[in-house]
Design a protein around this motif. Structure first.
Motif, PDB file in Angstrom:
ATOM      1  N   GLY A  42      10.234 -10.153   5.152  1.00 53.56           N
ATOM      2  CA  GLY A  42      11.191  -9.480   5.441  1.00 53.56           C
ATOM      3  C   GLY A  42      10.397  -7.898   5.538  1.00 53.56           C
ATOM      4  O   GLY A  42      10.170  -6.898   4.984  1.00 53.56           O
ATOM      5  N   PHE A  43       8.512  -8.170   5.283  1.00 56.41           N
ATOM      6  CA  PHE A  43       8.281  -6.903   5.304  1.00 56.41           C
ATOM      7  C   PHE A  43       8.938  -5.495   6.112  1.00 56.41           C
ATOM      8  O   PHE A  43       8.942  -4.887   5.897  1.00 56.41           O
ATOM      9  N   VAL A  44       8.051  -5.962   7.939  1.00 51.96           N
ATOM     10  CA  VAL A  44       9.115  -5.164   8.143  1.00 51.96           C
ATOM     11  C   VAL A  44      10.606  -5.638   8.828  1.00 51.96           C
ATOM     12  O   VAL A  44      10.968  -6.782   8.965  1.00 51.96           O
ATOM     13  N   HIS A  45      11.466  -4.863   8.548  1.00 55.68           N
ATOM     14  CA  HIS A  45      13.084  -5.458   8.370  1.00 55.68           C
ATOM     15  C   HIS A  45      13.563  -5.202   9.516  1.00 55.68           C
ATOM     16  O   HIS A  45      12.909  -5.250  11.579  1.00 55.68           O
ATOM     17  N   GLU A  46      14.615  -5.874  10.157  1.00 58.92           N
ATOM     18  CA  GLU A  46      15.077  -6.624  11.343  1.00 58.92           C
ATOM     19  C   GLU A  46      14.726  -4.959  12.861  1.00 58.92           C
ATOM     20  O   GLU A  46      14.445  -5.543  13.592  1.00 58.92           O
ATOM     21  N   GLY A 214       8.919 -11.133  10.870  1.00 57.89           N
ATOM     22  CA  GLY A 214       8.966  -9.910   9.824  1.00 57.89           C
ATOM     23  C   GLY A 214       8.207  -9.869   8.843  1.00 57.89           C
ATOM     24  O   GLY A 214       7.444  -8.944   7.461  1.00 57.89           O
ATOM     25  N   ASP A 215       7.548 -11.581   8.632  1.00 57.88           N
ATOM     26  CA  ASP A 215       6.940 -12.292   7.615  1.00 57.88           C
ATOM     27  C   ASP A 215       5.796 -11.427   7.297  1.00 57.88           C
ATOM     28  O   ASP A 215       4.731 -11.293   8.291  1.00 57.88           O
ATOM     29  N   LEU A 216       4.991 -10.914   6.662  1.00 55.09           N
ATOM     30  CA  LEU A 216       3.495 -10.232   6.465  1.00 55.09           C
ATOM     31  C   LEU A 216       2.630 -11.721   5.955  1.00 55.09           C
ATOM     32  O   LEU A 216       3.248 -11.106   4.496  1.00 55.09           O
ATOM     33  N   GLN A 217       1.770 -11.757   6.188  1.00 61.45           N
ATOM     34  CA  GLN A 217       0.892 -12.918   5.099  1.00 61.45           C
ATOM     35  C   GLN A 217      -0.559 -11.902   5.379  1.00 61.45           C
ATOM     36  O   GLN A 217      -1.410 -11.798   6.195  1.00 61.45           O
ATOM     37  N   ILE A 218      -0.820 -12.602   3.736  1.00 63.67           N
ATOM     38  CA  ILE A 218      -2.752 -11.834   3.812  1.00 63.67           C
ATOM     39  C   ILE A 218      -3.358 -12.963   3.202  1.00 63.67           C
ATOM     40  O   ILE A 218      -2.348 -14.223   2.502  1.00 63.67           O
TER      41      ILE A 218
END
Length: 281
Positions: A42-46, A214-218
């Motif tokens: 949820g790094f970026v919200h809806e 919305g999920d951020l992956q590094i």
């Protein structure tokens, strides 16, 4: 500011001097050290996801679609090697990328990538020094959108750049899982024997992720073998990709750029060979 896109309450990348930021970095470093991968749900919200989907839908027709056979290194065959060598194993690849020069400077993906606090945040998470962490200097590939349609996926491969940061925008109806083998090679060792083992179907070291919009992956994709399972259903899978590298001015190779984006710019010829390691691809 990114309030209309990013959940800054949960992920205070705009407040690097805060205790909450320090705790976040500590958690991410632990994950990356152990796994070569960290996910920020949820790094970026809806509301932000809706803007990202709108951008992706608008540029998806400009994606370069390619259907070919590649090995894990995106290199040519080498007949000098044994037939079972990883370099000689080629797989069908069907995928599509929207090149960076199709994305608006004011669009949500570019705004996140160029936000003043984003690069320092990713760099802090990876625990890299300032003189070894830069935005990818590639006018076609610094910020891109991966478009995956029904039946398409991405076979086992390594990334050209050390660090890839991906943002899930929209999932397909089913499929599209991300599978990876952390830290399979190093800058000094290709580790062909273990690569071959995974290609042979040994899943003992393979990890699987089901990311949500919305999920951020590094992800340390240069050292971790990874793939995307085929997508099923009519809804397309969109993933935004932000790229960072360890050498200032580093750019994609000519052959691989042609494969992925269907064209090469003078910039790619000018920067060819500017790397910090001698790994393939």
């Amino acid at each position: 500011m990114l309030q209309d896109l990013v959940d800054l309450g949960r992920y205070p990348i705009d407040r690097p001097d805060s205790p909450a930021y320090d705790r976040l970095i500590e958690d991410l470093r632990r994950e990356l050290e152990q796994d070569g991968c960290a996910v920020l749900p949820g790094f970026v919200h809806e509301a932000g996801v809706k803007l990202l989907v709108q951008e992706a839908e608008g540029v998806a027709p400009k994606a370069h679609r390619s259907f070919n056979r590649t090995n894990a290194y995106f290199t040519k065959d080498d007949p000098r090697l044994g037939i079972a060598h990883p370099i000689r194993r080629f797989y069908d690849r069907s995928n599509a990328f929207v090149p960076a020069d199709n994305l608006s400077k004011s669009g949500p993906l570019r705004r996140i990538y160029e936000f003043d606090g984003f690069l320092p945040f990713v760099r802090d998470a990876l625990n890299e020094p300032e003189d070894r962490f830069f935005r990818y200097d590639d006018p076609l590939a610094d910020v891109i959108i991966n478009v995956v349609e029904e039946g398409q996926g991405f076979p086992w491969h390594f990334d050209t750049n050390n660090y890839t940061v991906t943002l899930a925008i929209q999932n397909g109806e089913t499929g599209g899982a991300f599978e990876y083998v952390p830290n399979l090679r190093t800058a000094e060792n290709e580790n062909f024997e273990l690569v071959a083992s995974v290609l042979d179907g040994n899943m003992g070291r393979v990890r699987r992720l089901e990311l949500r919009p919305g999920d951020l992956q590094i992800f340390k994709g240069r050292y971790s073998l990874h793939r995307v399972a085929p997508v099923r259903g009519k809804r397309r899978r969109y993933v935004g990709i932000f790229s960072f590298v360890e050498a200032e001015g580093m750019c994609g190779g000519v052959e691989r750029t042609q494969q992925l984006y269907g064209r090469v710019l003078p910039h790619h010829y000018k920067r060819a060979g500017l790397r910090k390691d001698q790994l393939l691809d």
